[in-house]
Every structure is written in C-alpha cells, then in structure tokens.
Design a protein around this motif. Structure first.
Motif, PDB file in Angstrom:
ATOM      1  N   PRO A 160      41.222  44.018  49.152  1.00 17.79           N
ATOM      2  CA  PRO A 160      41.468  45.461  49.070  1.00 17.79           C
ATOM      3  C   PRO A 160      41.036  46.120  47.769  1.00 17.79           C
ATOM      4  O   PRO A 160      40.801  47.323  47.739  1.00 17.79           O
ATOM      5  CB  PRO A 160      42.987  45.561  49.236  1.00 17.79           C
ATOM      6  N   LEU A 161      40.937  45.364  46.666  1.00 10.80           N
ATOM      7  CA  LEU A 161      40.683  45.977  45.367  1.00 10.80           C
ATOM      8  C   LEU A 161      39.523  45.310  44.647  1.00 10.80           C
ATOM      9  O   LEU A 161      39.391  44.085  44.672  1.00 10.80           O
ATOM     10  CB  LEU A 161      41.931  45.891  44.479  1.00 10.80           C
ATOM     11  N   ILE A 162      38.711  46.120  43.969  1.00  6.95           N
ATOM     12  CA  ILE A 162      37.601  45.589  43.175  1.00  6.95           C
ATOM     13  C   ILE A 162      38.126  44.674  42.081  1.00  6.95           C
ATOM     14  O   ILE A 162      37.577  43.595  41.830  1.00  6.95           O
ATOM     15  CB  ILE A 162      36.768  46.743  42.577  1.00  6.95           C
ATOM     16  N   SER A 163      39.208  45.084  41.425  1.00 13.88           N
ATOM     17  CA  SER A 163      39.744  44.283  40.323  1.00 13.88           C
ATOM     18  C   SER A 163      40.176  42.906  40.808  1.00 13.88           C
ATOM     19  O   SER A 163      40.009  41.901  40.109  1.00 13.88           O
ATOM     20  CB  SER A 163      40.931  45.000  39.669  1.00 13.88           C
ATOM     21  N   LEU A 164      40.702  42.845  42.028  1.00  7.24           N
ATOM     22  CA  LEU A 164      41.129  41.570  42.606  1.00  7.24           C
ATOM     23  C   LEU A 164      39.918  40.677  42.873  1.00  7.24           C
ATOM     24  O   LEU A 164      39.927  39.486  42.567  1.00  7.24           O
ATOM     25  CB  LEU A 164      41.905  41.827  43.898  1.00  7.24           C
ATOM     26  N   MET A 165      38.856  41.268  43.429  1.00  8.77           N
ATOM     27  CA  MET A 165      37.632  40.499  43.674  1.00  8.77           C
ATOM     28  C   MET A 165      37.049  39.950  42.385  1.00  8.77           C
ATOM     29  O   MET A 165      36.712  38.761  42.285  1.00  8.77           O
ATOM     30  CB  MET A 165      36.566  41.383  44.327  1.00  8.77           C
ATOM     31  N   VAL A 166      36.895  40.835  41.397  1.00  9.19           N
ATOM     32  CA  VAL A 166      36.266  40.450  40.131  1.00  9.19           C
ATOM     33  C   VAL A 166      37.053  39.332  39.462  1.00  9.19           C
ATOM     34  O   VAL A 166      36.486  38.357  38.960  1.00  9.19           O
ATOM     35  CB  VAL A 166      36.152  41.671  39.190  1.00  9.19           C
ATOM     36  N   ASP A 167      38.382  39.453  39.498  1.00 11.43           N
ATOM     37  CA  ASP A 167      39.227  38.455  38.846  1.00 11.43           C
ATOM     38  C   ASP A 167      39.103  37.104  39.539  1.00 11.43           C
ATOM     39  O   ASP A 167      38.988  36.066  38.881  1.00 11.43           O
ATOM     40  CB  ASP A 167      40.681  38.933  38.858  1.00 11.43           C
ATOM     41  N   GLN A 168      39.101  37.096  40.868  1.00 12.05           N
ATOM     42  CA  GLN A 168      39.018  35.829  41.593  1.00 12.05           C
ATOM     43  C   GLN A 168      37.649  35.177  41.431  1.00 12.05           C
ATOM     44  O   GLN A 168      37.544  33.958  41.293  1.00 12.05           O
ATOM     45  CB  GLN A 168      39.341  36.054  43.076  1.00 12.05           C
ATOM     46  N   VAL A 169      36.588  35.978  41.435  1.00 15.51           N
ATOM     47  CA  VAL A 169      35.247  35.427  41.230  1.00 15.51           C
ATOM     48  C   VAL A 169      35.129  34.821  39.833  1.00 15.51           C
ATOM     49  O   VAL A 169      34.579  33.727  39.650  1.00 15.51           O
ATOM     50  CB  VAL A 169      34.173  36.517  41.445  1.00 15.51           C
ATOM     51  N   LYS A 170      35.684  35.520  38.854  1.00 13.08           N
ATOM     52  CA  LYS A 170      35.646  35.016  37.478  1.00 13.08           C
ATOM     53  C   LYS A 170      36.373  33.676  37.367  1.00 13.08           C
ATOM     54  O   LYS A 170      35.858  32.717  36.773  1.00 13.08           O
ATOM     55  CB  LYS A 170      36.279  36.033  36.533  1.00 13.08           C
TER      56      LYS A 170
END
Length: 511
Positions: free
Chosen positions: A66-76
């Motif tokens: 649902p959130l860009i910040s969630l995606m970016v954090d998990q990919v990192k």
C-alpha cells in the motif's frame, strides 16, 4: 536442520534457525499451490511468508503493497541480506529507470508495486509478455476492505488483475482483520476457498493505559512529563498535520536532549523517507505523526505508542499500537481522551464520502456530457473542479458509476439507468458510513471502559487473549511509576541531507 529443507533455506538466506508462529504452515500451503489468507500479529515476520517462497518457486512473486515507504524499506532490507533480484516499481523511479526495470523485468524474483500500478497498461503488458507469476501477494490485505471501497478503489480490481496474470497462487496477509474483513478480502479478490491461517493478534508484551484529560494543552504537558521520565523510542499519533508540527516544536522545548521530529502526508516524499530512516536508525527519538506514518516502520525497539487523538476504528488503533515492542520487550500504549475527541473522526467519516446531493449533482454533470456527445475530461482535476468535490470523492464516484454501468472509460453511457444508479450509490454510501460509525463507537466504548482494557480491546477479534508478559493495563496493574526502563536512546550522528538520502537510496542504485 539437515532433514528440514525449509529451515535450511531460512538459515542460509535469512540467518534464522527456526520459523516464527504461523510462518512455516503458510509457506508449506503456498508451495503446494494453495491460496492462503494469513492473519498474524504485527511484528511476527509476515513478509517471510512470501520472501522465502520466492527463492523456491519458479517464476516471479508480485507483492502488492500500500505504501511507497513500505516498499522501499523492504527492498532495502532484502538487498542488505543479499537478495539482489528484487525491485519496487513506484513514482520514485525516473522514466529511464522504470524503462530499465521493464527491459529486465524477468530478472527479478520479487516485484513490489501498488494496486494503482497494476492498472498501468504498460506495466501490465510488460508482466504478461515477459513474466510468469507464480505467487501474487496482497500485503496489508485489510486495505482491500478498509480503503478499497472509498479512496483506493483499484484494490477492488485485483480480481481482474489475477485473471490477466493467469490466476497465480494468492497469499493475502494482514495483522488486523476480524471475520467480516477476512470474508470481504476473499470476496473482493474472488478467492472464496482460501486456506485460512488465523493466529491470535494480541501482543502480550504491550500494556494499555487510557488517560482522560481536559484538552490538547494538558495532553502535551502529560506527554512531556512521560518522556522526561521514560526517554524511550516513541511514536505519537495526531489527527491533523498542524498538530504534528506544533507538538514536535513544543515537545522539543519541553524535553531537553530528546530528538523530536514530525511526519505527515503533506511533506515531500523525500523528506518523509528521510525522517523515517532517521527514526529507524535511532537518529531520532520521538516522531509526532499522522496515520500516514507507521506501516513501513519495522523498528524493533519502539517502547511507547501514544494516541493524542484516537483513530476512527479499532483496527487502525491496533495496527498503530502494534508497532511497539517488536523485540518482545515490555512496551506501552498510552491513549488520551478529552471531551469532544470523538467528533474529529466522526466528522472525517461524514466528509469522506459524497453526500446524496453530490451524487445527484454528479449524475446531472454526466447527463449533460452524454447529451452533448462529449467524453469525460482527460484530467480528473477538471471534473473535481466542476463538481467542487475532492479527489477521493471523485475516485469513489468514478468507480461506482463504472460499476453501475454509467461510464466506461471516458465514455458516458447515454442509455444508462440513472435512477437505479443513484439509489444504488446512495444506499452503498449509507451502508459504508454506518459500518464506519459503528467501528468508531466500538473504539469509544473501549476508551470509556471500566473493565480490563486488554480483554475488551480484543473481544471482537478473538475469543480469548494471551497472558500478559509484564503489565496488563491500567485497570489491572499498570502505572508509569511502576514501569522501569533502562535504555537510553543511542546517539548517532545526523549526516547532511545529501548523505542521508544517499544512504536511503542505496547510493542511487535501484537494481
């Protein structure tokens, strides 16, 4: 572990010797090709349920987030663990970077995207031509029911997306989904036979306390007092952007040495991401935030979650409280309530969806377009300006008009049954409004409860709750005077914004 291949994979790639509750059962179901609805408590490693299968399954795993910040954090985090074949496709990518991802999309094992991205024709065409999707994951699946009916209607189109991707195995994950939400999730994605793996959502290491005060001035004074005696990593939720900024300033003045920042949806995306990463890296102690902050925060040592304003439903409250104590240590939920606080979420509920009058105005607007043989404007902003409605309200109406056969793409159907469409949409608005008002009433009843706060909080979700580890609630045994905290926030140097952003974006590399 020699005779346990899943445990071997877990240890080799993630460094854990054993699975947490629920993970292995869900993974085994998926590897057998079964659709799964998994409800696990916050902080128990839900993402492992699809990250590990991505290493074992042929093809690609799509994760709807649902959130860009969630995606970016998990990919990192995954790249730091050595998993390089992972990417998030979102608005942070430049057109050139996005094209590079499309050109090599069959290279990736895990692809994170939003439900809105799945309505992008180029992205979907690329997936259909170049990728074999073996597993389709809806992370934070309660958003289908909680947000899909109102302002993120693309969540309700996932069933069509699944058909276009040749109906891969589906995993829907959430931490807070009562039975009616579970049923709604399965209904909306048209997977009625999902295997349910439902685990108790209560967290035995979180103590609950509710304080009744006169107003915001007393709330801020009380928060400052608590933080002076318990200077622990803290999240404070407010209902408005203005109050996050005002409270951050006042708490900075009142608490010497604590590093306080604010976070809300009106900030630039890069600023929000930077604040989140600083908090994650123990460079900030206290975040004053709206509900926009939290879903992407996997910080283990948050000790205190404060609600200066209550949200509009128990599910949201539990999601926010669940960000505390993910390391299993004693943590606290502190909720404030002052006279009239229930009016704030009530007004939000009433204004979120259009009124019957607005529905009527929208129908007249569409009839005028049809009579003149025109198409709907390309830019939704033009429609919103003409009707004097918000983006959320038009997004809702557009989906409802499409569902009721009034519009198809940009074309208005001249022979539509306008009266039937009007009554159907107005009835649905009333139904959704009643559901939301009942959820608010449930939370208000909890705030005013004289009985055990833990028991009454979880009663609509499960028949019992775990025995607390440490304190239970202020109705039973908790007070701040008894809560001993030994940790002092680590002091890490705050880098300049260029270097901080460089860290956040992995030195500019997206793949």
């Amino acid at each position: 572990m020699q005779d346990r291949p899943l445990e071997k994979t877990l240890y080799k790639h993630f460094g854990y010797e054993q699975f947490r509750e629920g993970q292995k059962e869900i993974i085994e179901e998926l590897l057998n090709g079964n659709d799964v609805l998994g409800i696990l408590p916050t902080g128990t490693g839900k993402s492992m349920c699809y990250q590990l299968p991505s290493l074992l399954l042929e093809g690609t795993v799509i994760v709807v987030s649902p959130l860009i910040s969630l995606m970016v954090d998990q990919v990192k985090q995954l790249k730091q663990q050595g998993m390089k074949r992972v990417v998030a496709i979102n608005s942070f990518l430049t057109p050139m970077q996005k094209q590079q991802v499309y050109d090599h999309i069959n290279h990736y094992k895990l692809i994170y995207c939003s439900p809105e991205m799945l309505q992008n024709a180029q992205f979907m065409q690329t997936l259909k031509e170049k990728v074999s999707v073996s597993l389709f994951v809806v992370d934070e699946a309660h958003c289908i029911s909680q947000w899909g009916h109102e302002f993120r209607t693309d969540y309700l189109k996932l069933d069509d997306t699944l058909k276009q991707l040749n109906n891969p195995t589906v995993l829907a994950l959430s931490a807070t989904a009562p039975v009616h939400v579970q049923n709604d999730i399965m209904r909306q994605i048209n997977r009625p036979d999902m295997q349910k793996h439902i685990f108790p959502m209560d967290r035995e290491n979180i103590a609950f306390t509710v304080e009744h005060v006169t107003g915001m001035e007393e709330k801020i004074e009380r928060i400052a007092s608590v933080l002076k005696t318990h200077p622990v990593p803290t999240m404070i939720y407010f209902s408005s952007r203005q109050w996050t900024e005002k409270a951050a300033y006042e708490l900075t003045q009142a608490t010497s040495g604590l590093r306080v920042a604010y976070y809300h949806g009106g900030m630039e995306q890069t600023d929000r991401l930077l604040i989140q990463q600083q908090f994650m890296n123990d460079q900030l102690d206290v975040i004053c935030c709206t509900s926009a902050f939290g879903m992407g925060v996997n910080k283990s040592n948050i000790r205190l979650v404060i609600h200066a304003h209550i949200p509009s439903q128990v599910e949201s409250f539990l999601q926010e409280v669940g960000r505390a104590g993910r390391d299993g240590e004693q943590s606290v939920s502190l909720t404030f309530y002052s006279p009239g606080d229930g009016e704030i979420p009530k007004r939000f509920i009433e204004s979120e969806l259009p009124s019957a009058e607005l529905v009527s105005d929208a129908i007249q607007y569409l009839q005028n377009i049809a009579q003149n043989g025109r198409l709907l404007p390309l830019q939704p902003e033009e429609i919103e300006e003409s009707l004097q409605i918000s983006e959320v309200q038009w997004r809702f109406l557009a989906y409802q008009f499409e569902k009721n056969g009034v519009i198809k793409g940009r074309k208005v159907v001249h022979q539509a049954n306008w009266g039937e469409a009007y009554h159907s949409i107005v009835a649905f608005i009333k139904e959704r409004t009643n559901i939301k008002q009942n959820k608010l009433t449930e939370l208000l009843n909890w705030v005013h409860s004289k009985d055990c706060l833990r028991a009454s909080l979880y009663q609509s979700f499960q028949s019992s709750y775990k025995t607390p580890v440490g304190f239970c609630c202020d109705r039973c045994d908790f007070s701040f005077n008894l809560w001993e905290t030994s940790e002092t926030p680590d002091r890490m140097e705050l880098l300049g914004w260029e270097k901080e952003l460089q860290k956040v974006f992995l030195q500019g590399e997206y793949q």
